[in-house]
Write a protein that holds these residues in place. Structure first.
Motif, PDB file in Angstrom:
ATOM      1  N   MET A   1     -63.663  27.944  24.519  1.00  0.00           N
ATOM      2  CA  MET A   1     -63.067  27.349  23.318  1.00  0.00           C
ATOM      3  C   MET A   1     -63.259  25.831  23.303  1.00  0.00           C
ATOM      4  N   ILE A   2     -62.981  25.226  24.461  1.00  0.00           N
ATOM      5  CA  ILE A   2     -63.051  23.757  24.564  1.00  0.00           C
ATOM      6  C   ILE A   2     -64.470  23.256  24.299  1.00  0.00           C
ATOM      7  N   LYS A   3     -65.458  23.931  24.884  1.00  0.00           N
ATOM      8  CA  LYS A   3     -66.851  23.520  24.684  1.00  0.00           C
ATOM      9  C   LYS A   3     -67.275  23.674  23.221  1.00  0.00           C
ATOM     10  N   TYR A   4     -66.796  24.719  22.588  1.00  0.00           N
ATOM     11  CA  TYR A   4     -67.132  24.940  21.173  1.00  0.00           C
ATOM     12  C   TYR A   4     -66.541  23.820  20.311  1.00  0.00           C
ATOM     13  N   ILE A   5     -65.269  23.500  20.602  1.00  0.00           N
ATOM     14  CA  ILE A   5     -64.618  22.414  19.858  1.00  0.00           C
ATOM     15  C   ILE A   5     -65.363  21.098  20.095  1.00  0.00           C
ATOM     16  N   GLY A   6     -65.764  20.862  21.358  1.00  0.00           N
ATOM     17  CA  GLY A   6     -66.496  19.631  21.688  1.00  0.00           C
ATOM     18  C   GLY A   6     -67.803  19.540  20.929  1.00  0.00           C
ATOM     19  N   GLU A   7     -68.507  20.663  20.762  1.00  0.00           N
ATOM     20  CA  GLU A   7     -69.787  20.668  20.048  1.00  0.00           C
ATOM     21  C   GLU A   7     -69.598  20.447  18.547  1.00  0.00           C
ATOM     22  N   LYS A   8     -68.527  20.995  17.998  1.00  0.00           N
ATOM     23  CA  LYS A   8     -68.338  20.948  16.548  1.00  0.00           C
ATOM     24  C   LYS A   8     -67.691  19.649  16.066  1.00  0.00           C
ATOM     25  N   ILE A   9     -66.625  19.231  16.723  1.00  0.00           N
ATOM     26  CA  ILE A   9     -65.896  18.061  16.200  1.00  0.00           C
ATOM     27  C   ILE A   9     -65.634  17.005  17.277  1.00  0.00           C
ATOM     28  N   GLY A  10     -65.995  17.300  18.534  1.00  0.00           N
ATOM     29  CA  GLY A  10     -65.744  16.356  19.618  1.00  0.00           C
ATOM     30  C   GLY A  10     -64.321  16.462  20.135  1.00  0.00           C
ATOM     31  N   LEU A  11     -64.165  16.387  21.451  1.00  0.00           N
ATOM     32  CA  LEU A  11     -62.833  16.533  22.042  1.00  0.00           C
ATOM     33  C   LEU A  11     -61.942  15.329  21.741  1.00  0.00           C
ATOM     34  N   ASN A  12     -62.584  14.172  21.418  1.00  0.00           N
ATOM     35  CA  ASN A  12     -61.768  12.997  21.111  1.00  0.00           C
ATOM     36  C   ASN A  12     -61.067  13.120  19.763  1.00  0.00           C
ATOM     37  N   SER A  13     -61.413  14.179  19.002  1.00  0.00           N
ATOM     38  CA  SER A  13     -60.724  14.409  17.730  1.00  0.00           C
ATOM     39  C   SER A  13     -59.387  15.125  17.942  1.00  0.00           C
ATOM     40  N   LEU A  14     -59.179  15.635  19.144  1.00  0.00           N
ATOM     41  CA  LEU A  14     -57.908  16.302  19.457  1.00  0.00           C
ATOM     42  C   LEU A  14     -56.818  15.278  19.700  1.00  0.00           C
ATOM     43  N   SER A  15     -55.587  15.702  19.592  1.00  0.00           N
ATOM     44  CA  SER A  15     -54.466  14.815  19.920  1.00  0.00           C
ATOM     45  C   SER A  15     -54.524  14.498  21.405  1.00  0.00           C
ATOM     46  N   PRO A  16     -53.914  13.396  21.844  1.00  0.00           N
ATOM     47  CA  PRO A  16     -53.984  13.003  23.259  1.00  0.00           C
ATOM     48  C   PRO A  16     -53.543  14.098  24.233  1.00  0.00           C
ATOM     49  N   VAL A  17     -52.469  14.799  23.899  1.00  0.00           N
ATOM     50  CA  VAL A  17     -51.963  15.817  24.832  1.00  0.00           C
ATOM     51  C   VAL A  17     -52.920  17.007  24.902  1.00  0.00           C
ATOM     52  N   LEU A  18     -53.553  17.365  23.760  1.00  0.00           N
ATOM     53  CA  LEU A  18     -54.498  18.472  23.765  1.00  0.00           C
ATOM     54  C   LEU A  18     -55.806  18.066  24.457  1.00  0.00           C
ATOM     55  N   GLU A  19     -56.219  16.825  24.259  1.00  0.00           N
ATOM     56  CA  GLU A  19     -57.428  16.336  24.921  1.00  0.00           C
ATOM     57  C   GLU A  19     -57.220  16.322  26.443  1.00  0.00           C
ATOM     58  N   GLU A  20     -56.017  15.907  26.847  1.00  0.00           N
ATOM     59  CA  GLU A  20     -55.695  15.898  28.276  1.00  0.00           C
ATOM     60  C   GLU A  20     -55.791  17.309  28.864  1.00  0.00           C
ATOM     61  N   ALA A  21     -55.212  18.283  28.136  1.00  0.00           N
ATOM     62  CA  ALA A  21     -55.243  19.673  28.592  1.00  0.00           C
ATOM     63  C   ALA A  21     -56.679  20.199  28.645  1.00  0.00           C
ATOM     64  N   ALA A  22     -57.496  19.833  27.656  1.00  0.00           N
ATOM     65  CA  ALA A  22     -58.890  20.294  27.591  1.00  0.00           C
ATOM     66  C   ALA A  22     -59.682  19.792  28.797  1.00  0.00           C
ATOM     67  N   PHE A  23     -59.587  18.496  29.090  1.00  0.00           N
ATOM     68  CA  PHE A  23     -60.336  17.946  30.226  1.00  0.00           C
ATOM     69  C   PHE A  23     -59.795  18.456  31.565  1.00  0.00           C
ATOM     70  N   LEU A  24     -58.476  18.722  31.594  1.00  0.00           N
ATOM     71  CA  LEU A  24     -57.866  19.274  32.802  1.00  0.00           C
ATOM     72  C   LEU A  24     -58.465  20.649  33.124  1.00  0.00           C
ATOM     73  N   ARG A  25     -58.629  21.456  32.078  1.00  0.00           N
ATOM     74  CA  ARG A  25     -59.218  22.781  32.278  1.00  0.00           C
ATOM     75  C   ARG A  25     -60.696  22.692  32.661  1.00  0.00           C
ATOM     76  N   LEU A  26     -61.442  21.813  32.008  1.00  0.00           N
ATOM     77  CA  LEU A  26     -62.867  21.669  32.316  1.00  0.00           C
ATOM     78  C   LEU A  26     -63.081  21.250  33.773  1.00  0.00           C
ATOM     79  N   ASN A  27     -62.185  20.418  34.273  1.00  0.00           N
ATOM     80  CA  ASN A  27     -62.321  19.937  35.652  1.00  0.00           C
ATOM     81  C   ASN A  27     -61.760  20.906  36.691  1.00  0.00           C
ATOM     82  N   ASN A  28     -60.973  21.904  36.214  1.00  0.00           N
ATOM     83  CA  ASN A  28     -60.343  22.876  37.141  1.00  0.00           C
ATOM     84  C   ASN A  28     -60.490  24.293  36.565  1.00  0.00           C
ATOM     85  N   PRO A  29     -61.714  24.800  36.493  1.00  0.00           N
ATOM     86  CA  PRO A  29     -61.975  26.065  35.801  1.00  0.00           C
ATOM     87  C   PRO A  29     -61.300  27.291  36.413  1.00  0.00           C
ATOM     88  N   GLU A  30     -61.010  27.280  37.722  1.00  0.00           N
ATOM     89  CA  GLU A  30     -60.475  28.474  38.375  1.00  0.00           C
ATOM     90  C   GLU A  30     -58.970  28.394  38.631  1.00  0.00           C
TER      91      GLU A  30
END
Length: 299
Positions: free
Chosen positions: A232-261
């Motif tokens: 989901m995060i990668k799709y959002i990043g491709e379509k509108i960019g993760l920086n378009s998310l609110s700060p708390v959602l962007e934080e959660a997105a990068f947290l998941r990308l850095n800790n996939p398991e």
């Protein structure tokens, strides 16, 4: 020898503690195996262990004259048949009457109950090795006798069942604790302790397997959740960019990308929020993801 034969061998090494137990044991064996003749009573058995037991029980409880012989039959397969004959004589009727116990006699008197169940098992019982299966069976020839043993064990709170199988009526137990109770009742203490040890080991193995399966299922669920969130995060990043998310959602997105398991709880601990808090953030990310999919579908 089979496991069942070994149990019977242990039982028959001991003579019942009282005369009443002996008579109760004879009673159930006679019910299963004897037939009346013009010149006395005859008991036919295909098991040498049972034949020796009947011989010793009659000898210990009466002074009657009786004979024992064996023959070889070729019906179905070749095997020996042991025949004990109580000849017609003075005292035979009194002896036979001495072990005519009623249903109430059996369930109300512990000595009679012990002897009766022991005799029933020796004459038509079969027990499987607990390493394979928890199973104690009585293969009974007639409905009345099958109903009797069923009701006796049912009155003692045993989980007992009854069905028909190959021209016999099968009365059976499948609960390990009930089977162990019967082993103690019949004085098969060596096999009781072995049975108990086997059930403990099997229960521990089953518990370990269940816990391992639970851990594997949880790990699989965590990985599946993480992979879906990353998708989901990668799709959002491709379509509108993760920086378009609110700060708390962007934080959660990068947290998941850095800790996939990592689990949701682990991610929540990293940023000092509750598990429900991190779950809500990913739910909002999923809503954005679904909205983008819908827009692409309608475009």
């Amino acid at each position: 020898m089979s496991y069942s034969s070994n149990v019977k061998q242990e039982i028959t090494k001991k003579i019942p503690a009282t005369n009443l137990e002996c008579l109760a044991e004879i009673s159930s064996i006679f019910e299963n195996k004897s037939m009346s003749l013009k010149d006395g009573v005859e008991i036919k058995m295909e098991n040498s262990i049972l034949a020796k037991r009947v011989y010793s029980l009659i000898k210990n409880t009466s002074s009657l004259k009786f004979g024992i012989k064996y023959s070889v039959t070729k019906k179905f397969t070749e095997h020996k048949v042991y025949t004990i004959t109580l000849y017609k004589q003075k005292g035979l009727k009194e002896f036979l009457d001495s072990f005519k116990f009623s249903y109430l006699d059996i369930i109300q008197n512990d000595e009679i109950f012990r002897g009766y169940i022991r005799g029933f098992f020796l004459s038509c019982g079969y027990i499987k090795d607990p390493k394979k299966e928890y199973s104690l069976d009585f293969f009974v020839d007639n409905e009345e006798l099958a109903g009797k043993i069923y009701n006796i064990l049912f009155s003692k709170k045993k989980k007992i069942f009854k069905t028909n199988k190959k021209n016999k009526i099968l009365v059976y137990l499948r609960n390990s604790e009930d089977i162990m109770d019967i082993l103690v009742l019949m004085d098969a203490l060596q096999h009781f302790f072995e049975y108990e040890e086997t059930t403990i080991i099997k229960n521990l193995k089953n518990k370990t397997i269940r816990e391992m399966n639970w851990e594997v299922a949880n790990e699989t669920k965590t990985l599946n959740t993480g992979n879906y969130q990353i998708k989901m995060i990668k799709y959002i990043g491709e379509k509108i960019g993760l920086n378009s998310l609110s700060p708390v959602l962007e934080e959660a997105a990068f947290l998941r990308l850095n800790n996939p398991e990592d689990s949701l709880q682990s991610l929540a601990d990293m940023i000092n929020i509750s598990k429900s808090g991190i779950r809500n953030r990913f739910r909002r990310i999923e809503e954005i993801y679904n909205s983008l999919l819908e827009e692409e579908k309608n475009s």
